[in-house]
Structure formats: C-alpha cells, structure tokens
Scaffold this motif. Structure first.
Motif, mmCIF file in Angstrom:
data_model
loop_
_atom_site.group_PDB
_atom_site.id
_atom_site.type_symbol
_atom_site.label_atom_id
_atom_site.label_comp_id
_atom_site.label_asym_id
_atom_site.label_seq_id
_atom_site.Cartn_x
_atom_site.Cartn_y
_atom_site.Cartn_z
ATOM 1 N N THR A 118 27.667 31.888 -14.693
ATOM 2 C CA THR A 118 26.277 32.160 -15.041
ATOM 3 C C THR A 118 25.482 32.274 -13.755
ATOM 4 O O THR A 118 25.894 31.755 -12.711
ATOM 5 C CB THR A 118 25.677 31.049 -15.922
ATOM 6 O OG1 THR A 118 25.740 29.795 -15.206
ATOM 7 C CG2 THR A 118 26.419 30.918 -17.228
ATOM 8 N N LEU A 119 24.329 32.942 -13.827
ATOM 9 C CA LEU A 119 23.467 33.065 -12.658
ATOM 10 C C LEU A 119 22.611 31.807 -12.512
ATOM 11 O O LEU A 119 22.361 31.102 -13.496
ATOM 12 C CB LEU A 119 22.575 34.295 -12.797
ATOM 13 C CG LEU A 119 23.291 35.644 -12.830
ATOM 14 C CD1 LEU A 119 22.300 36.762 -13.101
ATOM 15 C CD2 LEU A 119 24.020 35.899 -11.518
ATOM 16 N N PRO A 120 22.137 31.503 -11.297
ATOM 17 C CA PRO A 120 21.272 30.327 -11.124
ATOM 18 C C PRO A 120 20.070 30.373 -12.072
ATOM 19 O O PRO A 120 19.424 31.411 -12.236
ATOM 20 C CB PRO A 120 20.838 30.434 -9.655
ATOM 21 C CG PRO A 120 21.946 31.183 -8.984
ATOM 22 C CD PRO A 120 22.433 32.162 -10.010
ATOM 23 N N TYR A 121 19.820 29.250 -12.724
ATOM 24 C CA TYR A 121 18.691 29.077 -13.653
ATOM 25 C C TYR A 121 18.813 29.946 -14.901
ATOM 26 O O TYR A 121 17.827 30.260 -15.552
ATOM 27 C CB TYR A 121 17.355 29.369 -12.948
ATOM 28 C CG TYR A 121 17.084 28.464 -11.777
ATOM 29 C CD1 TYR A 121 16.756 27.123 -11.962
ATOM 30 C CD2 TYR A 121 17.170 28.936 -10.475
ATOM 31 C CE1 TYR A 121 16.518 26.281 -10.886
ATOM 32 C CE2 TYR A 121 16.930 28.104 -9.390
ATOM 33 C CZ TYR A 121 16.607 26.779 -9.605
ATOM 34 O OH TYR A 121 16.373 25.955 -8.539
ATOM 35 N N ASP A 122 20.037 30.345 -15.254
ATOM 36 C CA ASP A 122 20.241 31.116 -16.477
ATOM 37 C C ASP A 122 19.853 30.294 -17.698
ATOM 38 O O ASP A 122 19.914 29.059 -17.691
ATOM 39 C CB ASP A 122 21.710 31.542 -16.601
ATOM 40 C CG ASP A 122 21.869 33.052 -16.551
ATOM 41 O OD1 ASP A 122 20.866 33.757 -16.731
ATOM 42 O OD2 ASP A 122 22.985 33.531 -16.317
ATOM 43 N N VAL A 123 19.494 30.990 -18.771
ATOM 44 C CA VAL A 123 19.185 30.316 -20.038
ATOM 45 C C VAL A 123 20.408 30.316 -20.946
ATOM 46 O O VAL A 123 20.295 29.994 -22.129
ATOM 47 C CB VAL A 123 17.989 30.992 -20.742
ATOM 48 C CG1 VAL A 123 16.737 30.847 -19.916
ATOM 49 C CG2 VAL A 123 18.280 32.474 -21.007
ATOM 50 N N PHE A 124 21.567 30.674 -20.393
ATOM 51 C CA PHE A 124 22.814 30.645 -21.147
ATOM 52 C C PHE A 124 23.705 29.546 -20.589
ATOM 53 O O PHE A 124 23.745 29.308 -19.386
ATOM 54 C CB PHE A 124 23.538 31.990 -21.054
ATOM 55 C CG PHE A 124 22.710 33.156 -21.489
ATOM 56 C CD1 PHE A 124 22.486 33.401 -22.835
ATOM 57 C CD2 PHE A 124 22.132 34.003 -20.556
ATOM 58 C CE1 PHE A 124 21.706 34.470 -23.238
ATOM 59 C CE2 PHE A 124 21.356 35.072 -20.944
ATOM 60 C CZ PHE A 124 21.136 35.306 -22.295
ATOM 61 N N ILE A 300 21.093 24.241 -20.472
ATOM 62 C CA ILE A 300 20.724 22.850 -20.212
ATOM 63 C C ILE A 300 21.463 22.294 -19.004
ATOM 64 O O ILE A 300 21.034 21.299 -18.393
ATOM 65 C CB ILE A 300 20.999 21.981 -21.471
ATOM 66 C CG1 ILE A 300 20.354 20.602 -21.339
ATOM 67 C CG2 ILE A 300 22.483 21.874 -21.722
ATOM 68 C CD1 ILE A 300 18.857 20.625 -21.230
ATOM 69 N N GLU A 301 22.575 22.943 -18.615
ATOM 70 C CA GLU A 301 23.332 22.475 -17.450
ATOM 71 C C GLU A 301 22.498 22.496 -16.181
ATOM 72 O O GLU A 301 22.781 21.736 -15.240
ATOM 73 C CB GLU A 301 24.587 23.338 -17.259
ATOM 74 C CG GLU A 301 25.667 23.125 -18.307
ATOM 75 C CD GLU A 301 25.342 23.769 -19.649
ATOM 76 O OE1 GLU A 301 26.015 23.448 -20.646
ATOM 77 O OE2 GLU A 301 24.401 24.613 -19.701
#
Length: 733
Positions: A118-124, A300-301
């Motif tokens: 995932t990309l930094p600060y992704d919502v996934f 949430i990670e």
C-alpha cells in the motif's frame, strides 16, 4: 462450448581473501573448497569471507549477473550467524529470494517479510495473506539463529508492532494436548480472531460442539480440531469452499490476527492517544467512533502508534549477531521513499475528517535507519554509495556474458553467437529455463543445432555432474560467467530476450471468485441494490454491530419492501452479490418472506433448462460432424510463440494450450475464451490464427466496432511483421 479462463575471452582466475589467506574455488560437490593459493589480495570468487565482528564494513564489487546470489548462498551456508539482505526495491528482493533458494545446497531458511503493498497513508489495509506472512516471519525471527531475511529498504523503514505483542500472542496447539474450549475461545478473541458461523479466510474461527474450525495467520490452509472431552483428538486441514477435511497434522502454530493489539486495553489506549495527538479533531469523526465500537476502518495500520505505548522496528526482532548486506542503490532508494512519504503527508494532512500521523511516527528517516545499521557488521555490494570509497574492496572476478540472444526469424534461429561462446569456453555450461514447458522448447531449439544439454533437476546435480552441457528449470533471469571453476550459466531470458516474469511471493488463492460476488465491503455503496442468494433483491443500508448470544458481531443491513430489514453477518459476505440486471436505479425490491424471489429463481432455472436442452442438441449435432484437424509442428509455431514480448500468465497459457488442442482435434471446435480487458485474449487469438494460416487457411477476426477493427488490424500487423502473412481490415469505412 468449453470455457478457457484466461569470441569468448576467459575471465581471470577467481579467488577470494579469507582470514589473511587466499582461497581458490575448487570444483566439487560443494563448489567452494578452502584450498589455499597465492594470488592478488583484492580478487575474490563467490565464497566470500564470513563477516561476524560488529561495527565493521566490507565491500564486495564486480558481482555480475547472478553472482551476487551465488555469493550470498555460499556465505549463508558457511556462516553461523543470521544475514539480512536489504534491497532497493521489492522486485530485487524477490529475485534474491528465488535465486538464493535455488543455489542453496542445504536447508538454511530463507525468510520472507513482504511489504504491505500500500502507499503511505493509504485508506486501504493490506491483504490478509500479506499480514499472515509478515506475522509468521516476525514470530520466527527471535528463534532463528542461522538463515537469511531479504527485505526492501522501504519495508525496513516501517515502524512495526513491539516484540512483546507478537511473541506473547503466539502459541501452539498439539494433537494429544489439552484444550479448554472456553479459554481457547477467549484467547483467540483476545489476539484478534473473529468467531464466525463458517470459516473462509485468515483470522476466523468457528465452534460447533466439540469441533473447532480455525484459519490461523501464517498458514496456507484452515484447520479442523476435533476434541474428545478436553483432549485434542485430531487436527486436519480442510477446504474452506467444500468444508471437506483433508490431511492430518500433529500441531499448528497460532499467530495473532493483526500486527497490532486490538483488545479493550488497546482501544482505550487508542482513544486516549487519539485525543492527545489530534486535540483539534472532533471525536465524532468516523476514525475515532469506528475503533471505539470495535470496527477497524481501512488503513488503520497507519495509526499503529496510537494502539501501543511504543513501536519497534525490524531491527528489534533480529538476532544480535546479524550481518547486514546492502545491495546497490539502497541509500538512493531510502531517500526517494522518504520524499514519497513527505509528499503523501502534505497531500493528506489537511483532511480534518481523517487526520494523519507525522512521518517520523510511522517511519525511520534515512538518517536514523543508517544510524541503526552502524551497530551491525555490514557488507556493501557492487559499489553502493557507502562502499565506493573503500580502500580495499573485495573484487569478485566475474564478468558479464556476451550477447548470446537467438536471432529468431520466420525461417531460422541463428545461434552463431552461442555456438562461438561454447566453442571457446572450456568449462561446464548450464542452461536455465523459466518453466518445464519452456525447457522443452529450448531443448528442441538447441538440439536442432547440435547443442545437446542433459536435463537435470537442481543446482547440486549440476555441481556433481561431469556433463559439459546441462539444462534445468530455475527462477533465474541473469547468467553467470567465471573461470575457476569454469562455469557459465545461460538463462532463457538471455537467449530469447527480456520477458516480463510473473513471479510473486503470494500464491494465487484456490478459491475462484465469481463475477458478481462482493469480495469487499468497500465495493458496496449505501442504497446500492444487492442480491441475497436466498432472499432476493434488496438495498444495502450499511454496517451495524449487534450482540447475539453474548457475542458482539458486525452485520450488513439489507432493506427490503415494507421497510423490512435483514441482518447478514460479515462472515457471510459470500452470500451477497451485486445486482447486474440493468440500471441500478430501476432495480426491483423484493419482499422478505414472499415468493417473488423463489418464482424468479424458478423461472430462471426453467429457462436455463431450456437453454441446456438446446445446447445439448447443438453439441450432439456438432459432435456427429467431422471437423478439420490442424497440424502444429516444426519450428515456425515455436518461433512465433517465443516472439511474444511478455511472459504468459498461467491462465493465458492454459487458454492457449486448450485452443491449440481443440484445433488439433478432428472435432468441430466450440470454445469461448473469457478474460477482462488487457488480460491477453488477443494473443490467444493470434496463436490460433497462426496455426490456421500455417495450415493454408484464411482467418477472419470479427469485432463489434470499427475502432476495435483498426486497433486489432494494427496489433496483428505488428505481431506478424516477420511472417509472410497478408493482413487486411474491412469496415464500413
């Protein structure tokens, strides 16, 4: 209708510096023997010295092709310490994992710690399979004393959950052991497992009398535990689709379901930390309320520091005597990843509805990262920034192979360069193919030119054989050329050109997703029409958390006619499908308990039965007719297939093989190839068209629009450019 888813200068002698003596490579079953010779101190082969003293740096240069992986494999086998190989990117990490595993002659573990993808600060959030692999590795690291872990620099920069959470939440269940059902259920829920009616994916468990179904993180299959009173009588794997029990096992390792704690205490910690960290953010925002209610929102990670008192890094999990190996351009990659983090932070930090943590709370800066590395023995590979100024680098006397590509054409395959190299090389040569099928095609091509390698199974077979030419299947893209011992590795990629390899860490799931099945809640919008397998068409009304039988569970709320509501457990998401009957705004809405849906299903089944009768009649007539049996042979088809500039995916290769097999048959062909845009259907058609024209047949490609006609015309022109095939386009223009 059957569906298909779809000039040779010898390099200098190869020596290396080891404990103040020069070691010469010796040809044997273990390729690197400790025989002493006199030579230049700065020249080394592929069995480098062990690096054990802390706070020391060594520099290895001139590692060409796959020489670095061979050097790593040899070092790992000789060393009694743990090795961490840090790469500039994930593809490089995958390459080292595959190649080191191939070159190993013992069972030293090669561990995987995949990136979140995932990309930094992704919502996934990362996929469960990724979290499962990461947890398995984190649990194993403190117990591993010898082995290797390969990670990308970006993965190493992530701050992760503290050791005590991972290790304290890991336990073992063994056949014959004692198991208290209530206590086990409580323990599983405490480490994040969800109790569901039926187990389908990682992190779920189900209790039915004296049977516990469990899909542990870090495992590739779920397990069924049968109890006799409080004794574990048997443990078996089972298929989550059919629910059938499979193989017996003696024990299973249980890892936590998440990389961070999600207990009542952790939620309390999160709430307090959230208010302290974001004092100007309204606590009525969904990010705060969801976690308060026990719901984990996507991404949430990236709020991990709010759940724990302090975070750790991967360094905190490594053995103390770990040696770090830094491959080319890791420092540049670290700086670029830091720039990406800061850029993403600037883009998203102004969203007050979803505030984000500062980069330093989630990642190690490049300065802190390389500062931590100073505490370990380090090896810098191929003149990386830190090693380019070294006074006495270890020079590995290997050199790149010359251009050995097979010049393919319609009438011949030119092998002059390859033959010249083999005639001038006095050692053993190993050809490497990507797959067994490619090996057979390569063998046939080589043997037509009197190059006859012997087929082997693994690297150790090649080391022990006296055969001059050998071939085997291995995941290697770059070759090797060294003189002592005189060994050359020539890969399929070097012979046929660059191909897009399809290797992945994660295996494809065995479950086949249906087109209209909802795979993720993020696919559903409030008010969207959905179809329940048993109750018909309703409207999605969001998620609700209900307590049933003292168990707090999430439910999908579906609204039906007369404002009736149906609550579906999230674990039963597979029962919900998208509405695909036309315009969603015009979708009907059924009544719960009524017979409208049952009648609709009955009519559909009757129509399906009528269609089946027609199909059976059509297939019977088709089977009674004699079809044309094409012939596929000679060099032409293989040459055409090798010119495909990409690596065929498994589904694409299956579709190609099935279509060609149909054409070889004397039965009339009837096959549909299914696949999304960009999945390679056109190449399947091109292979079939080539077989047809080679058998003196004309081929017509029918498409629905003039634009597609022009696009396919150009694609066929490009693909058949080297072949004497006339291609024209016919449209309304």
């Amino acid at each position: 209708m059957q569906p298909s888813h779809i000039s040779s200068r010898q390099p200098p002698s190869v020596l290396y510096w080891y404990n103040d003596v020069i070691i010469n490579l010796n040809k044997s079953s273990h390729i690197f023997m400790d025989s002493v010779a006199t030579a230049d101190k700065n020249h080394s082969p592929l069995s480098p010295p062990s690096v054990s003293s802390h706070q020391t740096a060594h520099y290895w240069t001139q590692l060409n092709g796959c020489a670095d992986s061979l050097a790593f494999a040899s070092t790992i086998e000789k060393s009694e310490s743990f090795q961490l190989i840090v790469t500039a990117d994930t593809p490089s990490a995958l390459r080292y994992e595959h190649e080191i595993g191939f070159f190993q002659t013992n069972s030293t573990p090669v561990l995987h710690f995949p990136d979140w993808e995932t990309l930094p600060y992704d919502v996934f959030s990362p996929l469960p399979e990724i979290i499962s692999e990461r947890l398995r590795t984190l649990s194993r690291l403190p117990q591993v004393r010898k082995g290797v872990l390969v990670v990308s620099i970006a993965t190493l920069m992530h701050r992760i959950s503290p050791r005590q959470h991972i290790l304290a939440s890991t336990f073992v269940l063994e056949r014959g052991g004692r198991l208290d059902l209530d206590e086990t259920r409580s323990n599983l829920e405490h480490v994040g497992y969800q109790c569901v009616p039926q187990v389908y994916q990682h992190g779920e468990f189900a209790v039915r009398g004296s049977i516990i179904d469990l899909f542990p993180m870090g495992n590739s299959a779920p397990y069924r535990i049968e109890l006799f009173d409080d004794e574990i009588e048997s443990i078996r794997t089972f298929d989550p689709e059919s629910q059938r029990s499979l193989e017996k096992v003696d024990n299973i390792n249980l890892f936590p379901a998440r990389e961070f704690p999600f207990t009542d205490e952790a939620i309390k910690q999160y709430r307090q930390a959230f208010r302290n960290y974001f004092p100007n953010t309204d606590t009525r925002c969904s990010l705060y309320q969801d976690v308060t209610q026990g719901i984990l929102p996507g991404g949430i990670e990236y709020y991990l520091p709010l759940f724990v008192e302090k975070t750790d890094t991967l360094f905190d999990y490594l053995p103390k005597d770990t040696t770090l190996v830094l491959t080319e351009e890791v420092q540049r990659a670290a700086r670029e990843f830091q720039q990406e983090i800061e850029s993403r932070f600037e883009q998203r930090r102004h969203d007050t509805s979803r505030p984000i943590l500062a980069p330093e709370d989630l990642y190690l800066s490049p300065e802190k990262l390389f500062g931590r590395m100073e505490n370990y023995a380090r090896v810098y590979i191929n003149g990386s920034e830190a090693g380019s100024a070294a006074d006495s680098p270890l020079v590995f006397s290997t050199q790149p192979l010359p251009d050995l590509s097979l010049q393919s054409g319609p009438n011949q395959v030119a092998t002059e360069a390859l033959e010249s190299f083999l005639n001038g090389f006095s050692g053993k040569t190993l050809f490497v193919a990507e797959t067994a099928g490619h090996r057979e095609m390569l063998l046939e091509t080589l043997r037509r030119h009197e190059i006859k390698p012997v087929t082997l199974n693994q690297w150790s077979d090649f080391l022990s054989t006296d055969e001059v030419l050998s071939i085997l299947v291995a995941p290697i893209d770059h070759g090797l050329w060294m003189a002592n011992p005189a060994i050359a590795i020539i890969t399929e990629t070097q012979l046929t050109g660059e191909r897009a390899q399809q290797r992945r860490r994660r295996r494809r799931s065995s479950a086949q997703d249906l087109e209209n099945i909802v795979a993720n809640l993020s696919e559903l919008q409030i008010g969207a029409p959905v179809v329940h397998r048993d109750h018909g068409i309703g409207r999605y009304a969001g998620l609700n958390r209900l307590t049933v039988g003292a168990v707090d569970t999430e439910f999908l709320t579906l609204e039906y006619a007369n404002n009736d509501k149906l609550y579906v457990p999230v674990a039963s998401l597979h029962l919900i499908g998208r509405y695909s009957g036309g315009d969603p705004d015009l979708a009907p809405i059924h009544r719960l308990g009524g017979d409208q849906w049952q009648k609709a299903k009955k009519r559909a089944m009757e129509k399906a039965r009528d269609v089946a009768v027609e199909l059976l009649d059509s297939h019977a007539n088709r089977a009674a007719r004699q079809g044309f049996s094409f012939e596929v042979g000679g060099d032409e088809y293989e040459t055409f297939a090798l010119a495909f500039p990409f690596e065929e995916t498994p589904d694409q290769q299956t579709a190609i093989d099935q279509v060609v097999e149909d054409m070889l048959s004397d039965k009339a062909m009837d096959r549909v190839v299914c696949g999304d845009v960009g999945f390679g259907k056109t190449e399947v058609a091109m292979r079939a068209a080539f077989v047809a024209v080679e058998n003196n047949k004309q081929v017509a490609i029918l498409v629905p629009t003039t634009l597609l006609a022009q696009q396919h015309f150009q694609s066929f022109i490009d693909r058949f450019v080297d072949w004497p095939v006339r291609i024209e386009v016919l449209s309304r223009f």
